[in-house]
Design a protein around this motif. Sequence first.
Motif, PDB file in Angstrom:
ATOM      1  N   ILE A   1       0.841  -1.210   0.000  1.00 48.65           N
ATOM      2  CA  ILE A   1       0.000   0.000   0.000  1.00 48.65           C
ATOM      3  C   ILE A   1       0.871   1.253   0.000  1.00 48.65           C
ATOM      4  O   ILE A   1       0.624   2.216  -0.757  1.00 48.65           O
ATOM      5  CB  ILE A   1      -0.941  -0.016   1.213  1.00 48.65           C
ATOM      6  N   MET A   2       1.905   1.246   0.854  1.00 50.14           N
ATOM      7  CA  MET A   2       2.765   2.415   0.930  1.00 50.14           C
ATOM      8  C   MET A   2       3.546   2.621  -0.358  1.00 50.14           C
ATOM      9  O   MET A   2       3.774   3.772  -0.786  1.00 50.14           O
ATOM     10  CB  MET A   2       3.726   2.260   2.108  1.00 50.14           C
ATOM     11  N   HIS A   3       3.926   1.517  -1.013  1.00 44.29           N
ATOM     12  CA  HIS A   3       4.667   1.643  -2.265  1.00 44.29           C
ATOM     13  C   HIS A   3       3.777   2.270  -3.348  1.00 44.29           C
ATOM     14  O   HIS A   3       4.229   3.131  -4.124  1.00 44.29           O
ATOM     15  CB  HIS A   3       5.177   0.275  -2.709  1.00 44.29           C
ATOM     16  N   GLN A   4       2.530   1.837  -3.412  1.00 45.45           N
ATOM     17  CA  GLN A   4       1.610   2.429  -4.389  1.00 45.45           C
ATOM     18  C   GLN A   4       1.345   3.905  -4.079  1.00 45.45           C
ATOM     19  O   GLN A   4       1.270   4.749  -4.979  1.00 45.45           O
ATOM     20  CB  GLN A   4       0.296   1.649  -4.392  1.00 45.45           C
ATOM     21  N   THR A   5       1.226   4.207  -2.769  1.00 41.93           N
ATOM     22  CA  THR A   5       1.015   5.604  -2.372  1.00 41.93           C
ATOM     23  C   THR A   5       2.226   6.457  -2.723  1.00 41.93           C
ATOM     24  O   THR A   5       2.095   7.609  -3.161  1.00 41.93           O
ATOM     25  CB  THR A   5       0.732   5.673  -0.871  1.00 41.93           C
ATOM     26  N   PHE A   6       3.417   5.866  -2.549  1.00 40.46           N
ATOM     27  CA  PHE A   6       4.637   6.593  -2.878  1.00 40.46           C
ATOM     28  C   PHE A   6       4.753   6.821  -4.376  1.00 40.46           C
ATOM     29  O   PHE A   6       5.244   7.869  -4.823  1.00 40.46           O
ATOM     30  CB  PHE A   6       5.842   5.808  -2.346  1.00 40.46           C
ATOM     31  N   ASP A   7       4.316   5.837  -5.156  1.00 39.60           N
ATOM     32  CA  ASP A   7       4.415   5.975  -6.620  1.00 39.60           C
ATOM     33  C   ASP A   7       3.564   7.135  -7.152  1.00 39.60           C
ATOM     34  O   ASP A   7       3.932   7.797  -8.139  1.00 39.60           O
ATOM     35  CB  ASP A   7       3.996   4.671  -7.301  1.00 39.60           C
ATOM     36  N   ILE A   8       2.448   7.414  -6.504  1.00 39.93           N
ATOM     37  CA  ILE A   8       1.592   8.500  -6.968  1.00 39.93           C
ATOM     38  C   ILE A   8       1.925   9.819  -6.280  1.00 39.93           C
ATOM     39  O   ILE A   8       1.231  10.825  -6.463  1.00 39.93           O
ATOM     40  CB  ILE A   8       0.103   8.154  -6.757  1.00 39.93           C
TER      41      ILE A   8
ATOM     42  N   TYR B   1       9.405   9.495   1.110  1.00 39.74           N
ATOM     43  CA  TYR B   1      10.357   8.391   1.080  1.00 39.74           C
ATOM     44  C   TYR B   1      10.555   7.793   2.473  1.00 39.74           C
ATOM     45  O   TYR B   1      10.755   6.575   2.611  1.00 39.74           O
ATOM     46  CB  TYR B   1      11.693   8.876   0.520  1.00 39.74           C
ATOM     47  N   LEU B   2      10.481   8.611   3.500  1.00 33.86           N
ATOM     48  CA  LEU B   2      10.632   8.100   4.855  1.00 33.86           C
ATOM     49  C   LEU B   2       9.515   7.123   5.198  1.00 33.86           C
ATOM     50  O   LEU B   2       9.745   6.104   5.861  1.00 33.86           O
ATOM     51  CB  LEU B   2      10.643   9.263   5.845  1.00 33.86           C
ATOM     52  N   ASP B   3       8.305   7.449   4.750  1.00 28.39           N
ATOM     53  CA  ASP B   3       7.199   6.519   4.991  1.00 28.39           C
ATOM     54  C   ASP B   3       7.431   5.192   4.284  1.00 28.39           C
ATOM     55  O   ASP B   3       7.177   4.118   4.833  1.00 28.39           O
ATOM     56  CB  ASP B   3       5.885   7.137   4.525  1.00 28.39           C
ATOM     57  N   LEU B   4       7.924   5.260   3.051  1.00 23.70           N
ATOM     58  CA  LEU B   4       8.221   4.031   2.313  1.00 23.70           C
ATOM     59  C   LEU B   4       9.338   3.244   2.982  1.00 23.70           C
ATOM     60  O   LEU B   4       9.263   2.008   3.103  1.00 23.70           O
ATOM     61  CB  LEU B   4       8.604   4.382   0.876  1.00 23.70           C
ATOM     62  N   ARG B   5      10.360   3.967   3.436  1.00 31.22           N
ATOM     63  CA  ARG B   5      11.483   3.278   4.075  1.00 31.22           C
ATOM     64  C   ARG B   5      11.065   2.636   5.381  1.00 31.22           C
ATOM     65  O   ARG B   5      11.491   1.532   5.719  1.00 31.22           O
ATOM     66  CB  ARG B   5      12.605   4.301   4.315  1.00 31.22           C
ATOM     67  N   ASP B   6      10.212   3.298   6.143  1.00 28.65           N
ATOM     68  CA  ASP B   6       9.731   2.713   7.401  1.00 28.65           C
ATOM     69  C   ASP B   6       8.947   1.430   7.143  1.00 28.65           C
ATOM     70  O   ASP B   6       9.108   0.430   7.868  1.00 28.65           O
ATOM     71  CB  ASP B   6       8.856   3.727   8.138  1.00 28.65           C
ATOM     72  N   SER B   7       8.085   1.430   6.148  1.00 26.84           N
ATOM     73  CA  SER B   7       7.324   0.213   5.842  1.00 26.84           C
ATOM     74  C   SER B   7       8.235  -0.906   5.358  1.00 26.84           C
ATOM     75  O   SER B   7       8.022  -2.087   5.657  1.00 26.84           O
ATOM     76  CB  SER B   7       6.250   0.531   4.796  1.00 26.84           C
ATOM     77  N   GLU B   8       9.275  -0.537   4.620  1.00 27.57           N
ATOM     78  CA  GLU B   8      10.226  -1.550   4.142  1.00 27.57           C
ATOM     79  C   GLU B   8      11.013  -2.164   5.297  1.00 27.57           C
ATOM     80  O   GLU B   8      11.219  -3.383   5.354  1.00 27.57           O
ATOM     81  CB  GLU B   8      11.173  -0.911   3.133  1.00 27.57           C
ATOM     82  N   LEU B   9      11.472  -1.320   6.232  1.00 29.37           N
ATOM     83  CA  LEU B   9      12.194  -1.834   7.397  1.00 29.37           C
ATOM     84  C   LEU B   9      11.300  -2.704   8.268  1.00 29.37           C
ATOM     85  O   LEU B   9      11.742  -3.716   8.827  1.00 29.37           O
ATOM     86  CB  LEU B   9      12.754  -0.672   8.209  1.00 29.37           C
ATOM     87  N   ALA B  10      10.027  -2.325   8.381  1.00 34.31           N
ATOM     88  CA  ALA B  10       9.084  -3.139   9.155  1.00 34.31           C
ATOM     89  C   ALA B  10       8.912  -4.512   8.513  1.00 34.31           C
ATOM     90  O   ALA B  10       8.851  -5.540   9.204  1.00 34.31           O
ATOM     91  CB  ALA B  10       7.747  -2.417   9.273  1.00 34.31           C
ATOM     92  N   LEU B  11       8.838  -4.546   7.186  1.00 34.61           N
ATOM     93  CA  LEU B  11       8.726  -5.832   6.491  1.00 34.61           C
ATOM     94  C   LEU B  11       9.986  -6.660   6.684  1.00 34.61           C
ATOM     95  O   LEU B  11       9.910  -7.883   6.909  1.00 34.61           O
ATOM     96  CB  LEU B  11       8.471  -5.584   4.997  1.00 34.61           C
TER      97      LEU B  11
END
Length: 489
Positions: free
Chosen positions: A424-431, A436-446
């Motif tokens: 979800i965050m990746h799609q939100t980041f794409d638009i 980028y911090l939000d995307l990075r946080d979700s990636e680290l959580a994964l």
Amino acid sequence: MKILTLLAVAVVSAGTVVAQTATPDTAAVAGAGKTVLGLDDCLRIALSESPTVKVADMDIVRVDYSRKETLGNILPTVAFGGTYSRMLAKQVAYMNLGDMPGMGGGDSDASQTPDAEQRSSSDMKDTGFKMGLDNSYQLGFSASLPLFAPQLWQALKLSDAQIAQSVEQARASRLNLVNQVKNAYYALMLAKDSRRVVQESYDMAKLTHDMYVKRQSVGDASEYDVLRTSVAMKNVEPEITQADIAISRARLQLFVLMGINPDDGAGIDFAGQFADCEDGMYEYVLSLGNDFSNNTSLRQNELQTNTLEQTVKMHKKAWYPTLSLSASYNWTSSSDGNPLRNFRWNPYSMVGITLNVPLFQGFQRYYRIRQAEVQVDMARMQHDDLVNSVNMQVKLARDNIRLNVKQIESCNESVGQAQKAYDIMHQTFDIGAASYLDLRDSELALTRSRLAYFQAVYNYLIAGAELELLLGNAVDASTVPVPDRSKFK
């Protein structure tokens, strides 16, 4: 830091490494001539060629030789020997002839005057005469056979108990080796899966950095965004290096346990990952049961107690009388002058029975028996304590397994949620609706969720291996074929 900690645990948890030499066997050949070994192949190699196992088997042979030595004590013994003695000073004998006729006390020689007879008798009484010959030889055979020896017969039973104890010690060596190999193999799987997760995180960070570099070139991103993504990518590179070190260490540990020279391990790879273990790992561990009667510590204690009981019986048999048969056949010769001449050999033989009844030895036998009985009591008390200890360890292992199952389910659910949140965050980041911090946080959580899942699976497998060791249900080396050296080459 979480990634580095998990990778360090993967290496430390592999257990104590025992230096060994072995001949590897091939499981499959996959791409580029790599020899791929699975867990069963690693166990088969280690069990068939481990010096630890070989030493334990040699100890069984040693104890068997000791039993045969004891058996020789109840068989006939035959010896051949010879002696030679040279008389340096002959023994002098003195005789009091008294009134013997002709020796100064009778009328056997009428021509001899009474004064002459008295002088002759007095000379022999005072000076004596020499006895014996210069050279004495003796050659012959001697033999003996115990007819009644209770202590020797009991010693044979003691040797049988010692052999059974050595066999169980050899089984314990196999069980411990299987446990060590499994721990090292699971640690390698954890290190490889963790490295794969770190690599995916690095690839994602690099992809994001490349994207911002391109956006900066068209004026759509600032230099700060490029620097921030570059730092995020650089921060993952040391983690990849640490992951490679963890894999290298885990491989070396497994090579040592299998007895493979690390210099020759370049063409060897190890198959399997935690995803391959999910299908059957629950059924296998649950099928182990709760019966710990085959626990090697308990069995060794029982066999040790039996050995001590046999020792007590052997000491008690020392009070019994012994009866033995002996026989000899000899030749003797005596001569004067040159020892190499004038031989006069005369044979003689004898047969006898010897009865030995022990009456008193300063209470040594009594106190020897008391010491052995105290050791038996100690072993029995240790057995009761050991049963309670093993029972507690089995229950704890069962509890750990149940907790690990719950942890796996929780981590698996967490991974699914983290993956969905990241998508979800990746799609939100794409638009452009997220930073980028939000995307990075979700990636680290994964990433953390996936590493936690692998750690939970690893803990479950290790707990299952420990339970298997406690129950004594590991692989039996007698069913393991010897690997073919030519296949590895």
